[in-house]
Design a protein around this motif. Structure first.
Motif, mmCIF file in Angstrom:
data_model
loop_
_atom_site.group_PDB
_atom_site.id
_atom_site.type_symbol
_atom_site.label_atom_id
_atom_site.label_comp_id
_atom_site.label_asym_id
_atom_site.label_seq_id
_atom_site.Cartn_x
_atom_site.Cartn_y
_atom_site.Cartn_z
ATOM 1 N N PHE A 14 0.896 -1.161 0.000
ATOM 2 C CA PHE A 14 0.000 0.000 0.000
ATOM 3 C C PHE A 14 0.934 1.211 0.000
ATOM 4 O O PHE A 14 1.450 1.570 1.062
ATOM 5 C CB PHE A 14 -0.873 0.026 1.252
ATOM 6 C CG PHE A 14 -1.846 -1.127 1.332
ATOM 7 C CD1 PHE A 14 -2.983 -1.163 0.531
ATOM 8 C CD2 PHE A 14 -1.637 -2.166 2.224
ATOM 9 C CE1 PHE A 14 -3.881 -2.209 0.616
ATOM 10 C CE2 PHE A 14 -2.536 -3.226 2.314
ATOM 11 C CZ PHE A 14 -3.665 -3.245 1.509
ATOM 12 N N LEU A 17 4.047 1.057 2.217
ATOM 13 C CA LEU A 17 3.899 0.013 3.239
ATOM 14 C C LEU A 17 3.807 -1.367 2.588
ATOM 15 O O LEU A 17 2.977 -1.589 1.708
ATOM 16 C CB LEU A 17 2.621 0.271 4.045
ATOM 17 C CG LEU A 17 2.357 -0.742 5.148
ATOM 18 C CD1 LEU A 17 2.846 -0.202 6.484
ATOM 19 C CD2 LEU A 17 0.884 -1.088 5.232
ATOM 20 N N ALA A 19 2.491 -4.684 3.153
ATOM 21 C CA ALA A 19 1.589 -5.380 4.081
ATOM 22 C C ALA A 19 1.778 -6.895 3.994
ATOM 23 O O ALA A 19 1.538 -7.614 4.966
ATOM 24 C CB ALA A 19 0.145 -5.006 3.777
ATOM 25 N N PRO A 38 0.640 -10.697 15.269
ATOM 26 C CA PRO A 38 0.145 -9.496 15.939
ATOM 27 C C PRO A 38 -0.766 -8.675 15.024
ATOM 28 O O PRO A 38 -0.771 -8.889 13.804
ATOM 29 C CB PRO A 38 1.423 -8.704 16.258
ATOM 30 C CG PRO A 38 2.567 -9.577 15.927
ATOM 31 C CD PRO A 38 2.092 -10.724 15.113
ATOM 32 N N ASN A 39 -1.504 -7.733 15.594
ATOM 33 C CA ASN A 39 -2.332 -6.834 14.796
ATOM 34 C C ASN A 39 -1.481 -6.130 13.755
ATOM 35 O O ASN A 39 -0.373 -5.692 14.049
ATOM 36 C CB ASN A 39 -2.972 -5.766 15.690
ATOM 37 C CG ASN A 39 -4.258 -6.273 16.281
ATOM 38 O OD1 ASN A 39 -4.921 -7.129 15.698
ATOM 39 N ND2 ASN A 39 -4.603 -5.771 17.455
ATOM 40 N N GLY A 40 -1.998 -6.052 12.539
ATOM 41 C CA GLY A 40 -1.288 -5.346 11.480
ATOM 42 C C GLY A 40 -0.212 -6.189 10.810
ATOM 43 O O GLY A 40 0.568 -5.678 10.008
ATOM 44 N N SER A 41 -0.179 -7.488 11.102
ATOM 45 C CA SER A 41 0.887 -8.322 10.529
ATOM 46 C C SER A 41 0.549 -8.812 9.116
ATOM 47 O O SER A 41 1.378 -9.458 8.477
ATOM 48 C CB SER A 41 1.206 -9.497 11.455
ATOM 49 O OG SER A 41 0.057 -10.269 11.693
ATOM 50 N N GLY A 42 -0.676 -8.553 8.643
ATOM 51 C CA GLY A 42 -0.993 -8.872 7.247
ATOM 52 C C GLY A 42 -1.953 -10.037 7.054
ATOM 53 O O GLY A 42 -2.158 -10.468 5.917
ATOM 54 N N LYS A 43 -2.581 -10.512 8.128
ATOM 55 C CA LYS A 43 -3.446 -11.693 8.017
ATOM 56 C C LYS A 43 -4.668 -11.386 7.138
ATOM 57 O O LYS A 43 -4.991 -12.142 6.220
ATOM 58 C CB LYS A 43 -3.884 -12.154 9.416
ATOM 59 C CG LYS A 43 -2.705 -12.438 10.352
ATOM 60 C CD LYS A 43 -3.149 -12.844 11.750
ATOM 61 C CE LYS A 43 -3.971 -11.816 12.522
ATOM 62 N NZ LYS A 43 -3.237 -10.572 12.867
ATOM 63 N N THR A 44 -5.350 -10.284 7.453
ATOM 64 C CA THR A 44 -6.538 -9.935 6.662
ATOM 65 C C THR A 44 -6.146 -9.558 5.239
ATOM 66 O O THR A 44 -6.837 -9.916 4.279
ATOM 67 C CB THR A 44 -7.319 -8.789 7.346
ATOM 68 O OG1 THR A 44 -7.780 -9.257 8.624
ATOM 69 C CG2 THR A 44 -8.520 -8.355 6.524
ATOM 70 N N THR A 45 -5.020 -8.878 5.101
ATOM 71 C CA THR A 45 -4.545 -8.534 3.755
ATOM 72 C C THR A 45 -4.309 -9.798 2.938
ATOM 73 O O THR A 45 -4.642 -9.856 1.746
ATOM 74 C CB THR A 45 -3.250 -7.699 3.839
ATOM 75 O OG1 THR A 45 -3.523 -6.511 4.574
ATOM 76 C CG2 THR A 45 -2.729 -7.337 2.458
ATOM 77 N N TYR A 54 -8.302 -7.253 -3.017
ATOM 78 C CA TYR A 54 -7.166 -6.374 -3.313
ATOM 79 C C TYR A 54 -6.360 -7.021 -4.436
ATOM 80 O O TYR A 54 -6.170 -8.243 -4.429
ATOM 81 C CB TYR A 54 -6.239 -6.239 -2.100
ATOM 82 C CG TYR A 54 -6.805 -5.502 -0.921
ATOM 83 C CD1 TYR A 54 -7.969 -4.745 -1.019
ATOM 84 C CD2 TYR A 54 -6.145 -5.543 0.308
ATOM 85 C CE1 TYR A 54 -8.473 -4.074 0.081
ATOM 86 C CE2 TYR A 54 -6.632 -4.872 1.409
ATOM 87 C CZ TYR A 54 -7.804 -4.137 1.296
ATOM 88 O OH TYR A 54 -8.289 -3.477 2.377
HETATM 89 N N1 LIG Z 1 -6.685 -0.849 2.430
HETATM 90 C C1 LIG Z 1 -5.533 -0.553 3.048
HETATM 91 N N2 LIG Z 1 -4.851 0.585 2.775
HETATM 92 C C2 LIG Z 1 -3.687 0.877 3.378
HETATM 93 N N3 LIG Z 1 -3.091 0.089 4.308
HETATM 94 C C3 LIG Z 1 -3.729 -1.050 4.624
HETATM 95 C C4 LIG Z 1 -4.963 -1.436 4.034
HETATM 96 N N4 LIG Z 1 -5.347 -2.644 4.555
HETATM 97 C C5 LIG Z 1 -4.394 -2.989 5.430
HETATM 98 N N5 LIG Z 1 -3.429 -2.040 5.486
HETATM 99 C C6 LIG Z 1 -2.209 -2.083 6.306
HETATM 100 O O1 LIG Z 1 -1.576 -3.323 6.077
HETATM 101 C C7 LIG Z 1 -1.035 -3.846 7.289
HETATM 102 C C8 LIG Z 1 -1.626 -5.209 7.568
HETATM 103 O O2 LIG Z 1 -2.988 -5.049 7.947
HETATM 104 P P1 LIG Z 1 -3.977 -6.274 8.149
HETATM 105 O O3 LIG Z 1 -3.801 -7.197 7.024
HETATM 106 O O4 LIG Z 1 -5.330 -5.735 8.386
HETATM 107 O O5 LIG Z 1 -3.395 -6.925 9.485
HETATM 108 P P2 LIG Z 1 -4.006 -8.043 10.461
HETATM 109 O O6 LIG Z 1 -5.241 -8.586 9.835
HETATM 110 O O7 LIG Z 1 -2.908 -9.036 10.636
HETATM 111 O O8 LIG Z 1 -4.289 -7.321 11.757
HETATM 112 C C9 LIG Z 1 -1.335 -2.815 8.382
HETATM 113 O O9 LIG Z 1 -0.203 -1.983 8.526
HETATM 114 C C10 LIG Z 1 -2.516 -2.068 7.802
HETATM 115 O O10 LIG Z 1 -2.553 -0.739 8.292
#
Ligand SMILES: Nc1ncnc2c1ncn2[C@@H]1O[C@H](COP(=O)(O)OP(=O)(O)O)[C@@H](O)[C@H]1O
Ligand SMILES: [Mg+2]
Length: 258
Positions: A14, A17, A19, A38-45, A54
């Motif tokens: 992104f 960043l 991700a 941890p939170n923000g480690s990229g699991k949902t991404t 995406y």
């Molecule tokens: N749509 C987006 N635009 C910009 N940054 C994003 C977006 N989605 C996720 N991120 C960033 O990508 C990183 C991973 O996020 P995420 O996958 O949600 O983590 P998790 O699910 O492990 O908590 C984080 O730093 C988050 O801020």
């Protein structure tokens, strides 16, 4: 062991960043993987890239040798990948059935022409979808089956989660991605939902599952194997007991040394 899902070098940026950073990830048919980090480690991404929400920056992904890298959510759904979302995505004023049936539309959109000219077929499809939605809902909770035509907003939190899982399952996926299904639930509800999942796994032994979950008890109970992400990179892959002993995993979770 041939992989059902095979990802290599999967990367999502992104802007500046990163991700998801060159992730190699394989899931075998019938396997349940606990995905933690941890939170923000990229699991949902990872889920968002895998399901086409995406567009990936680089890498490769295939399901049973069918290329799904960068494809549309619908073609990835048709290939056999289904998911739930971290935040509840139910239409609360619509019926339980409408919410579950969305899962069929995601994988198999109804064209306008077939809607207009093939009404008999449409009716048969609808009846089959009602029967399947009822069967799935009852499998999780008979009372949920009985509430098929009530608004989803009337349901308890655990039943709402079950509806989201039924929505994913009604498309008969080969790979199910669950993003923090226990979010917002009590430990007791979480335990019951995992009982459901384990019971369902018995009946669908070929279904592969990737479960994102913070509750380590849940991960221990349902996972065959664990993968840990930190800053979009895989820092561990292996059995649960080895994971909780791993120094790098401990450091990532404690947040020190970064
Ligand atoms: N749509 C987006 N635009 C910009 N940054 C994003 C977006 N989605 C996720 N991120 C960033 O990508 C990183 C991973 O996020 P995420 O996958 O949600 O983590 P998790 O699910 O492990 O908590 C984080 O730093 C988050 O801020
Ligand atoms: Mg997340």
């Amino acid at each position: 062991m041939t992989a059902l899902l095979a990802c290599s070098g999967l990367t999502k940026r992104f802007g500046g960043l990163v991700a998801l950073d060159g992730l190699d990830f394989a899931v075998a048919q019938g396997e349940t993987i606990g995905l933690v980090g941890p939170n923000g480690s990229g699991k949902t991404t990872f889920f968002n890239v895998l399901t086409g929400l995406y567009s990936p920056t680089s890498g490769a992904a295939s399901l049973d040798a069918v290329d799904i890298f960068g494809k549309s959510p619908q073609s990835i759904g048709r290939a056999g990948v289904a998911r739930t979302f971290q935040r509840c995505r139910l239409m609360l004023d619509q019926t339980v059935f409408d919410n579950i049936a969305l899962g069929v539309l995601r994988a198999k959109p109804l064209g306008l022409l077939s809607t207009l000219f093939r009404r008999g077929r449409l009716r048969a499809d609808l009846d089959a979808t009602i029967a399947r939605a009822h069967q799935l809902a009852c499998r999780f909770n008979p009372q949920l089956g009985a509430a098929l035509f009530r608004p989803a907003g009337d349901l308890t939190m655990i039943d709402r989660r079950r509806v989201e899982i039924c929505r994913a399952l009604i498309a008969n996926p080969r790979l199910l991605l669950l993003d923090e299904p226990s979010a917002g639930m009590t430990p007791d509800e979480t335990r019951r939902l995992m009982d459901d999942l384990l019971a369902f796994r018995e009946e669908a032994p070929h279904l592969a599952v990737v479960l994102v979950e913070h509750e380590m008890d849940v991960i221990r109970r349902v996972s065959d194997r664990c993968v840990v992400l930190n800053f979009g990179r895989k820092i561990f892959e292996g059995l649960f007991d080895a994971m909780i002993e791993d120094r790098e995993v401990q450091t990532a979770y404690l947040g020190s040394g970064q």
